[in-house]
Design a protein around this motif. Sequence first.
Motif, PDB file in Angstrom:
ATOM      1  N   GLU A 113       7.718  88.172  27.361  1.00 45.91           N
ATOM      2  CA  GLU A 113       6.393  88.930  27.825  1.00 45.91           C
ATOM      3  C   GLU A 113       7.140  90.309  27.866  1.00 45.91           C
ATOM      4  O   GLU A 113       6.929  91.108  29.065  1.00 45.91           O
ATOM      5  CB  GLU A 113       6.078  88.745  28.960  1.00 45.91           C
ATOM      6  CG  GLU A 113       5.161  87.371  28.687  1.00 45.91           C
ATOM      7  CD  GLU A 113       5.076  86.400  29.680  1.00 45.91           C
ATOM      8  OE1 GLU A 113       5.144  86.812  31.046  1.00 45.91           O
ATOM      9  OE2 GLU A 113       5.277  85.254  29.592  1.00 45.91           O
ATOM     10  N   LEU A 114       7.810  91.037  27.095  1.00 46.07           N
ATOM     11  CA  LEU A 114       8.321  92.212  26.994  1.00 46.07           C
ATOM     12  C   LEU A 114       7.142  93.195  26.615  1.00 46.07           C
ATOM     13  O   LEU A 114       6.205  92.836  25.880  1.00 46.07           O
ATOM     14  CB  LEU A 114       9.314  92.775  25.973  1.00 46.07           C
ATOM     15  CG  LEU A 114      10.630  92.134  26.100  1.00 46.07           C
ATOM     16  CD1 LEU A 114      11.620  92.406  25.022  1.00 46.07           C
ATOM     17  CD2 LEU A 114      11.278  92.986  27.479  1.00 46.07           C
ATOM     18  N   GLY A 157       1.296  83.209  20.825  1.00 48.09           N
ATOM     19  CA  GLY A 157       1.112  83.278  22.138  1.00 48.09           C
ATOM     20  C   GLY A 157       1.577  84.485  22.608  1.00 48.09           C
ATOM     21  O   GLY A 157       0.949  85.289  23.420  1.00 48.09           O
ATOM     22  N   GLU A 158       2.855  84.886  22.282  1.00 45.47           N
ATOM     23  CA  GLU A 158       3.313  86.200  22.669  1.00 45.47           C
ATOM     24  C   GLU A 158       2.617  87.085  22.154  1.00 45.47           C
ATOM     25  O   GLU A 158       2.034  88.347  23.129  1.00 45.47           O
ATOM     26  CB  GLU A 158       4.773  86.392  21.979  1.00 45.47           C
ATOM     27  CG  GLU A 158       5.470  87.693  22.691  1.00 45.47           C
ATOM     28  CD  GLU A 158       6.717  87.813  22.211  1.00 45.47           C
ATOM     29  OE1 GLU A 158       7.165  87.157  21.764  1.00 45.47           O
ATOM     30  OE2 GLU A 158       7.173  89.171  22.280  1.00 45.47           O
ATOM     31  N   VAL A 163      -1.142  91.772  23.497  1.00 37.99           N
ATOM     32  CA  VAL A 163      -2.485  92.446  23.086  1.00 37.99           C
ATOM     33  C   VAL A 163      -3.250  92.464  24.328  1.00 37.99           C
ATOM     34  O   VAL A 163      -3.979  93.426  24.864  1.00 37.99           O
ATOM     35  CB  VAL A 163      -3.351  91.646  22.154  1.00 37.99           C
ATOM     36  CG1 VAL A 163      -4.746  92.494  22.124  1.00 37.99           C
ATOM     37  CG2 VAL A 163      -2.708  91.840  20.750  1.00 37.99           C
ATOM     38  N   ALA A 164      -3.251  91.109  25.358  1.00 36.50           N
ATOM     39  CA  ALA A 164      -4.043  91.238  26.601  1.00 36.50           C
ATOM     40  C   ALA A 164      -3.393  92.244  27.507  1.00 36.50           C
ATOM     41  O   ALA A 164      -4.100  92.916  28.539  1.00 36.50           O
ATOM     42  CB  ALA A 164      -4.007  89.796  27.230  1.00 36.50           C
ATOM     43  N   GLU A 196      -5.311  88.718  12.646  1.00 40.59           N
ATOM     44  CA  GLU A 196      -6.582  88.323  13.322  1.00 40.59           C
ATOM     45  C   GLU A 196      -6.538  88.435  15.242  1.00 40.59           C
ATOM     46  O   GLU A 196      -7.575  88.802  15.546  1.00 40.59           O
ATOM     47  CB  GLU A 196      -6.891  86.900  13.251  1.00 40.59           C
ATOM     48  CG  GLU A 196      -6.845  86.313  11.835  1.00 40.59           C
ATOM     49  CD  GLU A 196      -8.190  86.859  11.038  1.00 40.59           C
ATOM     50  OE1 GLU A 196      -9.343  87.231  11.601  1.00 40.59           O
ATOM     51  OE2 GLU A 196      -8.228  87.301   9.928  1.00 40.59           O
ATOM     52  N   LYS A 197      -5.243  88.648  15.420  1.00 41.19           N
ATOM     53  CA  LYS A 197      -5.259  88.692  17.102  1.00 41.19           C
ATOM     54  C   LYS A 197      -4.733  90.016  17.435  1.00 41.19           C
ATOM     55  O   LYS A 197      -5.229  90.576  18.537  1.00 41.19           O
ATOM     56  CB  LYS A 197      -4.064  87.803  17.583  1.00 41.19           C
ATOM     57  CG  LYS A 197      -4.597  86.360  17.244  1.00 41.19           C
ATOM     58  CD  LYS A 197      -3.649  85.343  17.728  1.00 41.19           C
ATOM     59  CE  LYS A 197      -3.967  83.951  17.793  1.00 41.19           C
ATOM     60  NZ  LYS A 197      -5.350  83.711  18.518  1.00 41.19           N
ATOM     61  N   ALA A 198      -4.122  90.976  16.591  1.00 40.83           N
ATOM     62  CA  ALA A 198      -3.575  92.157  17.139  1.00 40.83           C
ATOM     63  C   ALA A 198      -4.266  93.207  16.403  1.00 40.83           C
ATOM     64  O   ALA A 198      -4.761  93.060  15.289  1.00 40.83           O
ATOM     65  CB  ALA A 198      -2.370  92.481  16.951  1.00 40.83           C
ATOM     66  N   PRO A 199      -4.588  94.582  17.094  1.00 38.26           N
ATOM     67  CA  PRO A 199      -5.401  95.612  16.334  1.00 38.26           C
ATOM     68  C   PRO A 199      -4.389  96.202  15.350  1.00 38.26           C
ATOM     69  O   PRO A 199      -5.083  96.983  14.739  1.00 38.26           O
ATOM     70  CB  PRO A 199      -5.709  96.485  17.574  1.00 38.26           C
ATOM     71  CG  PRO A 199      -4.841  96.159  18.697  1.00 38.26           C
ATOM     72  CD  PRO A 199      -4.337  94.546  18.466  1.00 38.26           C
ATOM     73  N   ARG A 200      -3.335  96.401  15.248  1.00 40.71           N
ATOM     74  CA  ARG A 200      -2.477  96.839  14.315  1.00 40.71           C
ATOM     75  C   ARG A 200      -1.043  95.999  14.215  1.00 40.71           C
ATOM     76  O   ARG A 200      -0.425  95.748  15.234  1.00 40.71           O
ATOM     77  CB  ARG A 200      -2.304  98.482  14.865  1.00 40.71           C
ATOM     78  CG  ARG A 200      -1.626  99.218  13.875  1.00 40.71           C
ATOM     79  CD  ARG A 200      -1.478 100.717  14.288  1.00 40.71           C
ATOM     80  NE  ARG A 200      -0.938 101.443  13.419  1.00 40.71           N
ATOM     81  CZ  ARG A 200      -1.550 102.243  12.504  1.00 40.71           C
ATOM     82  NH1 ARG A 200      -2.891 102.312  12.680  1.00 40.71           N
ATOM     83  NH2 ARG A 200      -0.963 103.235  11.736  1.00 40.71           N
TER      84      ARG A 200
END
Length: 407
Positions: A113-114, A157-158, A163-164, A196-200
């Motif tokens: 979780e860096l 998961g990471e 992103v959250a 699909e999960k990250a904006p960039r």
Amino acid sequence: MNVHDSDRIRRMIQDAGYAEVQRYEDADLVILNTCYVRENAVDRVKGHLGELNRLRREGRVKKVALTGCIGAAEESATLRQTYDIDLVLGTHNTYELAEFVGLPTMQETYTPELPGTEGGHNAFVTIMTGCNYQCSYCIVPTVRGRMICRPMESVLGEVENLVAGGTGYVTLLGQTVDAWRHEGKRFCDLLEAVSEKAPRVWFTTSHPSNMEDRTLRAIGEKETIVKRLHLPVQSGSDRMLRVMHRGYKAERYRRKIEVFREAAPEGTLSTDIIVGHPGETEEDHQQTLRLVADCAFDSAYIFKFSPRRGTEAATLPDSVPDAIVQRRFLEVLRQVEQNAFTRNQRKIGGVEEIYIRHGSTEDGKAIGETWSGHAVHVETNLPPGNYVKARIESAGPHVLYAGKPSG
Ligand code: SAM
Ligand code: SF4
């Protein structure tokens, strides 16, 4: 990759109560996280170790640790004899630093979780470590070991956590990132899922033998993937590619580039090139120049061959004299810059959406990146992680210059 490793080390010692300082003189502990790919990296580390030993004798630095690829190489034993070093760690046991700085013993994990390296907005995510190739000149497999791929769920998961937590830009990392595979899934599956999960999203470094056309097409099709491909070619000569054990011919490389240019016509392409590998003839060099002209790279890292003890190339005959290496280096550089300058000039007048990577300095200019992967200087005080729209007003061989943002 080293930036990412340094980030993990920084987090670890901050957890132990250390704060970062700017000068050696102010440090209780200095950690040199090192590269071993070329000899000049080693020379620089020796320079730092010499200075640190002097400061230590004067009582201005208390402890010195050496980590990273030099730490994993046999040469670290010699360095230990020459310089005063308290701790040497390789690439697979960085976690042992925890005990050294008074933290509980920990197990090696990927990226716990860096929040990212350039601030929370941008994060590197390791998807594989090591390398299964045996390129003639390269020390990486020796110091980083064989390829280990991280499970897809762990990567996703990471990415979700990052992103959250506000990360807006995820870079997937590995020595041969496109060789990633796990339980029947291949790199393109992972890339698409991350996109699909990250904006960039971006990824580096790729190997031409592993690069699939569908990955190249995905770069063009998926809106969240930055249209920027780093695909090291090393040489334009089939003979040299064979000597280097690269596992592909120049023709395959050219075909891949055609697919990329078709998939992402506005995209940017960069590469790595080695000049002066043992046995490289003038004809080999001319073929590299031709390939560079044909592929019209937007940028390239050009390296003069550096013999690394323990690699095949260090023992090969027919080394290329320094003066010739220098001339070839400049010729390749000039060819790359000429193409890049011409391509960058075409961007002038266009309005681009720019992601701010580094906040503005005294001159009021921030450094950003377009969706095509171009680096842009832009007049804004907005912090990293924001987007602005601005018109490109001029261009050099390495960077575009935008005016005041319009939105
Ligand atoms: N895994 C990546 C690949 O295969 O393209 C590159 C990894 S390597 C750390 C980065 C670059 O350093 C290589 O692409 C190569 O151009 C350069 N390099 C590696 N060993 C070298 C050597 N002994 N001398 C000069 N350049 C070297
Ligand atoms: Fe080194 Fe890259 Fe070749 Fe692996 S693929 S041996 S990291 S140059």
